[in-house]
Design a protein around this motif. Sequence first.
Motif, PDB file in Angstrom:
ATOM      1  N   ALA A 206      66.426  46.948  18.440  1.00 14.66           N
ATOM      2  CA  ALA A 206      66.494  46.766  19.886  1.00 14.66           C
ATOM      3  C   ALA A 206      66.833  48.123  20.496  1.00 14.66           C
ATOM      4  O   ALA A 206      67.566  48.912  19.895  1.00 14.66           O
ATOM      5  CB  ALA A 206      67.557  45.731  20.250  1.00 14.66           C
ATOM      6  N   PHE A 207      66.302  48.386  21.683  1.00 15.38           N
ATOM      7  CA  PHE A 207      66.459  49.705  22.280  1.00 15.38           C
ATOM      8  C   PHE A 207      67.166  49.611  23.635  1.00 15.38           C
ATOM      9  O   PHE A 207      67.090  48.587  24.324  1.00 15.38           O
ATOM     10  CB  PHE A 207      65.095  50.383  22.444  1.00 15.38           C
ATOM     11  CG  PHE A 207      64.347  50.547  21.147  1.00 15.38           C
ATOM     12  CD1 PHE A 207      64.594  51.630  20.318  1.00 15.38           C
ATOM     13  CD2 PHE A 207      63.416  49.591  20.740  1.00 15.38           C
ATOM     14  CE1 PHE A 207      63.912  51.777  19.120  1.00 15.38           C
ATOM     15  CE2 PHE A 207      62.729  49.737  19.542  1.00 15.38           C
ATOM     16  CZ  PHE A 207      62.978  50.825  18.729  1.00 15.38           C
ATOM     17  N   ASP A 208      67.847  50.709  23.971  1.00 22.49           N
ATOM     18  CA  ASP A 208      68.574  50.798  25.245  1.00 22.49           C
ATOM     19  C   ASP A 208      69.461  49.563  25.440  1.00 22.49           C
ATOM     20  O   ASP A 208      69.400  48.890  26.468  1.00 22.49           O
ATOM     21  CB  ASP A 208      67.592  50.945  26.407  1.00 22.49           C
ATOM     22  CG  ASP A 208      68.297  51.311  27.710  1.00 22.49           C
ATOM     23  OD1 ASP A 208      69.411  51.852  27.639  1.00 22.49           O
ATOM     24  OD2 ASP A 208      67.730  51.014  28.786  1.00 22.49           O
ATOM     25  N   VAL A 209      70.294  49.292  24.452  1.00 20.02           N
ATOM     26  CA  VAL A 209      71.173  48.115  24.490  1.00 20.02           C
ATOM     27  C   VAL A 209      72.366  48.402  25.395  1.00 20.02           C
ATOM     28  O   VAL A 209      73.032  49.431  25.243  1.00 20.02           O
ATOM     29  CB  VAL A 209      71.652  47.748  23.078  1.00 20.02           C
ATOM     30  CG1 VAL A 209      72.540  46.501  23.125  1.00 20.02           C
ATOM     31  CG2 VAL A 209      70.463  47.502  22.161  1.00 20.02           C
ATOM     32  N   GLN A 210      72.652  47.480  26.320  1.00 19.39           N
ATOM     33  CA  GLN A 210      73.773  47.632  27.241  1.00 19.39           C
ATOM     34  C   GLN A 210      74.625  46.368  27.188  1.00 19.39           C
ATOM     35  O   GLN A 210      74.224  45.316  27.677  1.00 19.39           O
ATOM     36  CB  GLN A 210      73.272  47.883  28.659  1.00 19.39           C
ATOM     37  CG  GLN A 210      72.442  49.151  28.795  1.00 19.39           C
ATOM     38  CD  GLN A 210      71.959  49.382  30.213  1.00 19.39           C
ATOM     39  OE1 GLN A 210      72.483  48.812  31.166  1.00 19.39           O
ATOM     40  NE2 GLN A 210      70.941  50.223  30.365  1.00 19.39           N
ATOM     41  N   LEU A 211      75.798  46.489  26.585  1.00 17.47           N
ATOM     42  CA  LEU A 211      76.744  45.377  26.482  1.00 17.47           C
ATOM     43  C   LEU A 211      77.754  45.503  27.612  1.00 17.47           C
ATOM     44  O   LEU A 211      78.455  46.511  27.726  1.00 17.47           O
ATOM     45  CB  LEU A 211      77.455  45.415  25.131  1.00 17.47           C
ATOM     46  CG  LEU A 211      78.547  44.368  24.889  1.00 17.47           C
ATOM     47  CD1 LEU A 211      77.986  42.952  24.978  1.00 17.47           C
ATOM     48  CD2 LEU A 211      79.207  44.582  23.535  1.00 17.47           C
ATOM     49  N   THR A 212      77.825  44.477  28.455  1.00 17.04           N
ATOM     50  CA  THR A 212      78.726  44.531  29.612  1.00 17.04           C
ATOM     51  C   THR A 212      79.594  43.278  29.670  1.00 17.04           C
ATOM     52  O   THR A 212      79.170  42.197  29.275  1.00 17.04           O
ATOM     53  CB  THR A 212      77.942  44.637  30.933  1.00 17.04           C
ATOM     54  OG1 THR A 212      77.049  43.513  31.055  1.00 17.04           O
ATOM     55  CG2 THR A 212      77.136  45.915  30.984  1.00 17.04           C
ATOM     56  N   ASP A 213      80.814  43.457  30.164  1.00 19.32           N
ATOM     57  CA  ASP A 213      81.739  42.342  30.321  1.00 19.32           C
ATOM     58  C   ASP A 213      82.625  42.608  31.531  1.00 19.32           C
ATOM     59  O   ASP A 213      83.076  43.737  31.744  1.00 19.32           O
ATOM     60  CB  ASP A 213      82.593  42.170  29.062  1.00 19.32           C
ATOM     61  CG  ASP A 213      83.360  40.861  29.062  1.00 19.32           C
ATOM     62  OD1 ASP A 213      82.930  39.926  29.770  1.00 19.32           O
ATOM     63  OD2 ASP A 213      84.390  40.762  28.358  1.00 19.32           O
TER      64      ASP A 213
ATOM     65  N   LYS B  52      83.505  46.385  31.889  1.00 21.47           N
ATOM     66  CA  LYS B  52      83.547  47.135  30.634  1.00 21.47           C
ATOM     67  C   LYS B  52      82.126  47.244  30.096  1.00 21.47           C
ATOM     68  O   LYS B  52      81.389  46.264  30.087  1.00 21.47           O
ATOM     69  CB  LYS B  52      84.434  46.434  29.609  1.00 21.47           C
ATOM     70  CG  LYS B  52      85.802  46.029  30.136  1.00 21.47           C
ATOM     71  CD  LYS B  52      86.657  47.227  30.495  1.00 21.47           C
ATOM     72  CE  LYS B  52      88.026  46.796  30.969  1.00 21.47           C
ATOM     73  NZ  LYS B  52      88.892  47.943  31.349  1.00 21.47           N
ATOM     74  N   THR B  53      81.750  48.443  29.639  1.00 17.93           N
ATOM     75  CA  THR B  53      80.375  48.678  29.180  1.00 17.93           C
ATOM     76  C   THR B  53      80.350  49.482  27.892  1.00 17.93           C
ATOM     77  O   THR B  53      81.148  50.409  27.710  1.00 17.93           O
ATOM     78  CB  THR B  53      79.564  49.427  30.254  1.00 17.93           C
ATOM     79  OG1 THR B  53      79.606  48.698  31.484  1.00 17.93           O
ATOM     80  CG2 THR B  53      78.109  49.574  29.830  1.00 17.93           C
ATOM     81  N   GLU B  54      79.446  49.094  27.022  1.00 23.62           N
ATOM     82  CA  GLU B  54      79.190  49.848  25.798  1.00 23.62           C
ATOM     83  C   GLU B  54      77.675  49.915  25.622  1.00 23.62           C
ATOM     84  O   GLU B  54      76.979  48.915  25.792  1.00 23.62           O
ATOM     85  CB  GLU B  54      79.835  49.170  24.595  1.00 23.62           C
ATOM     86  CG  GLU B  54      79.782  49.978  23.322  1.00 23.62           C
ATOM     87  CD  GLU B  54      80.679  51.213  23.365  1.00 23.62           C
ATOM     88  OE1 GLU B  54      80.339  52.207  22.683  1.00 23.62           O
ATOM     89  OE2 GLU B  54      81.689  51.186  24.099  1.00 23.62           O
ATOM     90  N   LYS B  55      77.147  51.100  25.279  1.00 24.78           N
ATOM     91  CA  LYS B  55      75.701  51.283  25.191  1.00 24.78           C
ATOM     92  C   LYS B  55      75.289  51.813  23.822  1.00 24.78           C
ATOM     93  O   LYS B  55      76.088  52.428  23.115  1.00 24.78           O
ATOM     94  CB  LYS B  55      75.217  52.247  26.278  1.00 24.78           C
ATOM     95  CG  LYS B  55      75.465  51.771  27.699  1.00 24.78           C
ATOM     96  CD  LYS B  55      74.950  52.776  28.708  1.00 24.78           C
ATOM     97  CE  LYS B  55      75.188  52.298  30.139  1.00 24.78           C
ATOM     98  NZ  LYS B  55      74.666  53.273  31.136  1.00 24.78           N
ATOM     99  N   ALA B  56      74.035  51.545  23.472  1.00 23.74           N
ATOM    100  CA  ALA B  56      73.453  52.083  22.243  1.00 23.74           C
ATOM    101  C   ALA B  56      71.978  52.332  22.499  1.00 23.74           C
ATOM    102  O   ALA B  56      71.268  51.460  23.005  1.00 23.74           O
ATOM    103  CB  ALA B  56      73.630  51.111  21.077  1.00 23.74           C
ATOM    104  N   ALA B  57      71.513  53.542  22.172  1.00 21.53           N
ATOM    105  CA  ALA B  57      70.101  53.868  22.367  1.00 21.53           C
ATOM    106  C   ALA B  57      69.220  53.006  21.473  1.00 21.53           C
ATOM    107  O   ALA B  57      68.120  52.598  21.865  1.00 21.53           O
ATOM    108  CB  ALA B  57      69.859  55.347  22.082  1.00 21.53           C
TER     109      ALA B  57
END
Length: 219
Positions: free
Chosen positions: A77-84, A91-96
Amino acid sequence: MSMKKWLFMGAVLSMLVNTIRADDEDEEDDDSTEEAAEEEKGSPLLVTHKTISEANVVLGGALKVHVTVKNIGTGSAFDVQLTDSSPDGQKTEKAAELKADETIEIDYVITPKELGQLTISQAKASFLTEQDGSSRLTSVSNLVREEERDERRHAATEGERGFVNVLTSAQYEKLNTKYIKETIMYLIASGLLVFFPYFVYRQKLIQVETHLRECRKRV
């Protein structure tokens, strides 16, 4: 028409047929190669999960929140954006790129400032299935305390799923004492169920041994 001409025409037709068959086989090979490439590439499948450290917290205490998103699919999966969302902001955490079986996490602490029920929102993870894609998919987490959804007694006295109870110290101690008492009663009941059959067996065994001794004395 002479025999030589017939043989020549037959040879030409045979060459045309073989050429057509070769083209068809090449097309089939190309299609098979594309399908194999698609299968090898795989597709991502993201699962988002959210947990809290406890269902009841003292006013001003610390409530720990843990959010994870895992790719259980077979492709990246690409440009993953985990938000809460939290009372202190998003709160945000990202992964290319999030490959198969990989995980990204968010950890933070909430300090409740008001008594009552504190709403705990669902976390979300958005992602692309292709690196140069434009259509985003979204994975939504569970509601916290989801496992308690069928416990009517708990829901009636301590709050429904998706909430955390913010209590005073006295309320928390009372609830904790109640929990300890219920746990002790459960252990006692479980012990009786386990040892009662053994107790009955021992009583019967003693009766048999007593009867045998009496029979020996008579003899």
